[in-house]
Design an enzyme around this catalytic site. Structure first.
Site, mmCIF file in Angstrom:
data_model
loop_
_atom_site.group_PDB
_atom_site.id
_atom_site.type_symbol
_atom_site.label_atom_id
_atom_site.label_comp_id
_atom_site.label_asym_id
_atom_site.label_seq_id
_atom_site.Cartn_x
_atom_site.Cartn_y
_atom_site.Cartn_z
ATOM 1 C CD GLU A 1 -6.852 -11.618 3.480
ATOM 2 O OE1 GLU A 1 -6.565 -10.697 2.692
ATOM 3 O OE2 GLU A 1 -6.783 -11.502 4.713
ATOM 4 C CG ASP B 1 1.891 -0.892 3.400
ATOM 5 O OD1 ASP B 1 1.158 -0.576 4.344
ATOM 6 O OD2 ASP B 1 1.556 -1.658 2.476
ATOM 7 C CG ASP C 1 -4.577 -10.823 8.300
ATOM 8 O OD1 ASP C 1 -5.325 -11.454 7.540
ATOM 9 O OD2 ASP C 1 -4.616 -9.583 8.423
ATOM 10 C CG ASP D 1 -3.219 -9.709 3.508
ATOM 11 O OD1 ASP D 1 -2.646 -9.197 4.481
ATOM 12 O OD2 ASP D 1 -4.166 -9.177 2.912
ATOM 13 C CG HIS E 1 -10.751 -11.182 3.690
ATOM 14 N ND1 HIS E 1 -10.434 -10.191 2.788
ATOM 15 C CD2 HIS E 1 -9.958 -10.959 4.771
ATOM 16 C CE1 HIS E 1 -9.498 -9.399 3.299
ATOM 17 N NE2 HIS E 1 -9.186 -9.858 4.502
ATOM 18 C CG ASP F 1 -4.381 -11.006 -0.215
ATOM 19 O OD1 ASP F 1 -3.569 -11.016 -1.159
ATOM 20 O OD2 ASP F 1 -4.796 -9.960 0.322
ATOM 21 C CG HIS G 1 -1.718 -0.993 1.626
ATOM 22 N ND1 HIS G 1 -1.285 -2.101 2.293
ATOM 23 C CD2 HIS G 1 -3.058 -1.161 1.437
ATOM 24 C CE1 HIS G 1 -2.315 -2.911 2.501
ATOM 25 N NE2 HIS G 1 -3.398 -2.377 1.986
ATOM 26 C CG ASP H 1 -8.612 -10.651 8.312
ATOM 27 O OD1 ASP H 1 -8.386 -11.830 8.008
ATOM 28 O OD2 ASP H 1 -8.374 -9.692 7.564
ATOM 29 C CD GLU I 1 -7.834 -8.425 -0.174
ATOM 30 O OE1 GLU I 1 -6.888 -7.981 -0.863
ATOM 31 O OE2 GLU I 1 -7.731 -8.673 1.029
HETATM 32 C C1 XLS Z 1 -7.360 -6.481 4.992
HETATM 33 C C2 XLS Z 1 -6.972 -6.770 3.600
HETATM 34 C C3 XLS Z 1 -5.850 -5.921 3.077
HETATM 35 C C4 XLS Z 1 -5.811 -6.006 1.577
HETATM 36 C C5 XLS Z 1 -5.048 -4.910 0.908
HETATM 37 O O1 XLS Z 1 -8.038 -7.278 5.641
HETATM 38 O O2 XLS Z 1 -6.673 -8.127 3.508
HETATM 39 O O3 XLS Z 1 -4.641 -6.289 3.646
HETATM 40 O O4 XLS Z 1 -5.283 -7.231 1.151
HETATM 41 O O5 XLS Z 1 -5.557 -3.676 1.219
HETATM 42 NI NI NI Z 2 -5.827 -9.056 1.845
HETATM 43 NI NI NI Z 3 -7.295 -9.376 5.231
#
Ligand code: XLS
Ligand code: NI
Ligand code: NI
Length: 434
Positions: A267, A103, A308, A338, A270, A295, A100, A306, A231
Site C-alpha cells: 500500500e 464491512d 488514505d 484503499d 504504508h 492498495d 472485510h 495513514d 499486507e
Molecule cells: C489498513 C489496511 C487495511 C487493509 C485490509 O491500514 O490498509 O485497510 O488493506 O485489512
Molecule cells: Ni490496505
Molecule cells: Ni492502510
C-alpha cells in the site's frame, strides 16, 4: 437503482479534452497498452470498508456521514448497503471490489450468529454478481476493530483469541472462495505491540508463523486457487506491527517456510509510514519474488498518519507502475483503492468523483510508465551502468575467491575509474513522460 445514487449516470471515457467532471479522461478500459487492455493492467477495485462501512469518524469526532444503511447493525441495512455498493460498481464499471467480513455483515451475538449473517450476505452478493461483470479481488477478516482483538489476533496472549482468529479466517476464506475471489489478504493491524514490557515477541512471531501456515494448508485443502497475500504496515493502530515492510515480511515468510506460498499486498501510504517510497516497496517485493497486489492511495506527507486519500500525484504513480510493469504486471492482483473521502465530503457524488479521479491518475501513471518501457531509456541506462558485469572477467570473479581477487588488485591490473551516476539526467528523462 436505489435512491442513493439516483440521477448519476454510468461513467464513460470521453478523452482528455472532456470537461465533464464525471467522465474518464484517461481511463479508457479497452485501450491497448503494451499489448493488453488498460483495464487488465490496472484491475481496479473498490474497497467496501472506506466507501460504504466507514462513517466519517476521526479520533476527535464521531460520524459525519448519514447513509441510509446507518446504523450498521441489522441484516436489512446490510442489504441496503449492498444495493448501494453494487449501484456504485455499475456506475464506475470497475472490474473488482474487496471487503472485510465486518464491512458487509452486522456482528452477531455469537460466532455462529456472525457466521450466519456473513453467509446470508455472501449469497446476496452472489446473486448480484451473477448478473454483472464485477468480481471479487480479495476478501479479508477484520481482526482489529472489535475489542476482542485489542491484544492481537493470532499473536494474542490468550489462546482462545487465537482460536477465534482461526475460525474467523476459515469463514472468510470460505466466503472468498464462494465468490470466486482472486486473492485472500491478511493485514495484521493488531499483530504487534503497544509495549515490549508485556510482550513475548519470539512466542508471538512463532504463533503468527504457525497461523499463516494453517492459512496456507487450508487454502490447499479447499482448493482455493487465489493467492494468499500479507499486507505490510509499520504501525497504526499498534505502536509496532510485525509486518513492518516488504523486506521484514519476506524475512518472516522465509523463517516460517512460506516464501513460495505467500505474496505481498503493498500500500502506498504504508510505504510512506515505513519511511520508504512506494516504488522502494514495489522494487523490493519484485526483487524477492513476492509482488502480489497493491492498495492504491496517498498519505498527507505532513501528517505522519495513514490518511488514505485518493491518489493525486501522477509522477509518483507513474514510477510505481513502472516497477509493476518491469516485474511483469500484477498477475492475479489488482489496484485496490484503499482510499476514503475526507469526512466533509458528504455527497454521494463525492464517492463517484473520488474514484473517477483516482482511476484517471492511475491510468495516466500507467500510460507514462508504458511509454518509458517502450522507449527503453531507463532500461538502457541500467544496462550501460552495469555493463562491466557482462564481461567474462567479472563473471569469473564472482566464482573465484578473496585470494585470487586480491592478487589481481595487487598486480595493478585493476584500477577502478569513478563514473557519473547521472541521477539528474535520469530525473529529467522521467519528466519527459509524466
Ligand atoms: C489498513 C489496511 C487495511 C487493509 C485490509 O491500514 O490498509 O485497510 O488493506 O485489512
Ligand atoms: Ni490496505
Ligand atoms: Ni492502510
Amino acid at each position: 437503482m436505489t435512491p442513493f445514487f439516483e440521477g448519476i449516470p454510468p461513467v464513460s471515457f470521453e478523452g482528455p479534452d472532456s470537461t465533464n467532471p464525471l467522465a474518464y479522461r484517461h481511463y479508457n478500459p479497452d485501450e491497448i497498452v503494451l499489448g493488453k487492455p488498460m483495464k487488465d493492467h490496472l484491475r481496479f477495485s473498490v474497497a467496501y470498508w472506506h466507501s460504504f462501512a466507514w462513517e466519517g469518524g476521526d479520533p476527535f469526532g464521531a460520524h459525519t456521514f448519514e447513509r441510509p444503511w446507518h446504523p450498521q447493525d441489522s441484516m436489512e441495512r446490510a442489504k441496503i448497503k449492498a444495493d448501494a455498493a453494487f449501484d456504485m460498481f455499475d456506475i464506475l464499471g470497475q472490474p473488482y471490489f474487496c471487503w472485510h467480513d465486518a464491512d458487509i455483515r452486522p456482528e452477531g451475538d455469537s460466532f455462529a450468529d456472525s457466521l450466519s449473517n456473513l453467509e446470508e450476505i455472501i449469497d446476496y452478493f452472489g446473486e448480484k454478481m451473477a448478473t454483472r461483470d464485477v468480481k471479487l479481488l480479495w476478501g479479508t477478516a477484520n481482526m482489529f476493530s472489535h475489542r476482542r482483538w485489542m491484544g492481537g489476533a493470532a499473536t494474542n496472549p490468550d489462546p482462545e483469541v487465537f482460536a477465534y482468529s482461526a475460525a474467523t479466517v476459515k469463514a472468510c476464506m470460505d466466503a472468498t472462495m464462494k465468490l470466486g475471489g482472486q486473492n485472500y489478504v491478511l493485514w495484521g493491524g493488531r499483530e504487534g505491540y503497544e509495549t515490549l514490557l508485556n510482550t513475548d515477541m519470539s512466542r508471538e512471531l512463532d504463533h503468527m508463523g504457525r497461523f499463516l501456515n494453517m492459512v496456507v494448508d487450508y487454502k490447499h485443502k479447499i482448493g482455493f486457487e487465489g493467492t494468499i497475500l500479507v499486507e505490510p504496515k509499520p504501525q497504526e493502530p499498534s505502536k509496532h506491527q510485525y509486518d513492518y515492510d516488504a523486506a521484514t515480511c519476506f524475512g518472516f515468510l522465509q523463517k516460517y517456510g512460506l516464501e513460495k506460498e505467500v505474496k505481498l499486498n503493498l500500500e502506498q501510504g504504508h510505504a510512506i509510514l515505513a519511511g520508504h517510497s512506494f516504488e522502494h516497496e514495489l522494487a523490493t517485493a519484485s526483487a524477492l519474488g513476492v509482488l502480489g497486489s497493491i492498495d492504491m492511495n496517498r498519505n498527507d506527507y505532513q501528517s505522519g498518519w495513514d490518511t488514505d486519500q485518493f491518489p493525486n500525484n501522477v509522477p509518483e504513480v507513474a514510477l510505481a507502475y513502472y516497477h509493476i510493469l518491469k516485474a511483469g504486471g500484477l498477475g492475479k492482483g489488482g489496484t485496490n483503492f484503499d482510499a476514503k473521502l475526507r469526512r466533509q465530503s458528504l455527497d454521494p457524488v463525492d464517492l463517484i468523483a473520488s474514484h473517477v479521479g483516482g482511476m484517471d491518475v492511475c491510468a495516466r501513471g500507467l500510460t507514462a510508465a508504458a511509454a518509458m518501457v517502450e522507449d527503453g531509456g531507463l532500461k538502457n541506462a541500467l544496462t550501460e551502468r552495469y555493463s562491466g558485469w557482462d564481461t567474462k572477467g567479472a563473471q569469473q570473479m564472482l566464482d573465484s575467491d578473496f585470494d585470487t581477487i586480491f592478487a589481481s588488485v595487487l598486480s595493478g591490473e585493476i584500477a577502478p575509474q569513478p563514473r557519473s551516476g547521472r541521477q539528474e539526467r535520469l530525473e529529467n528523462y522521467v519528466n519527459r513522460f509524466v
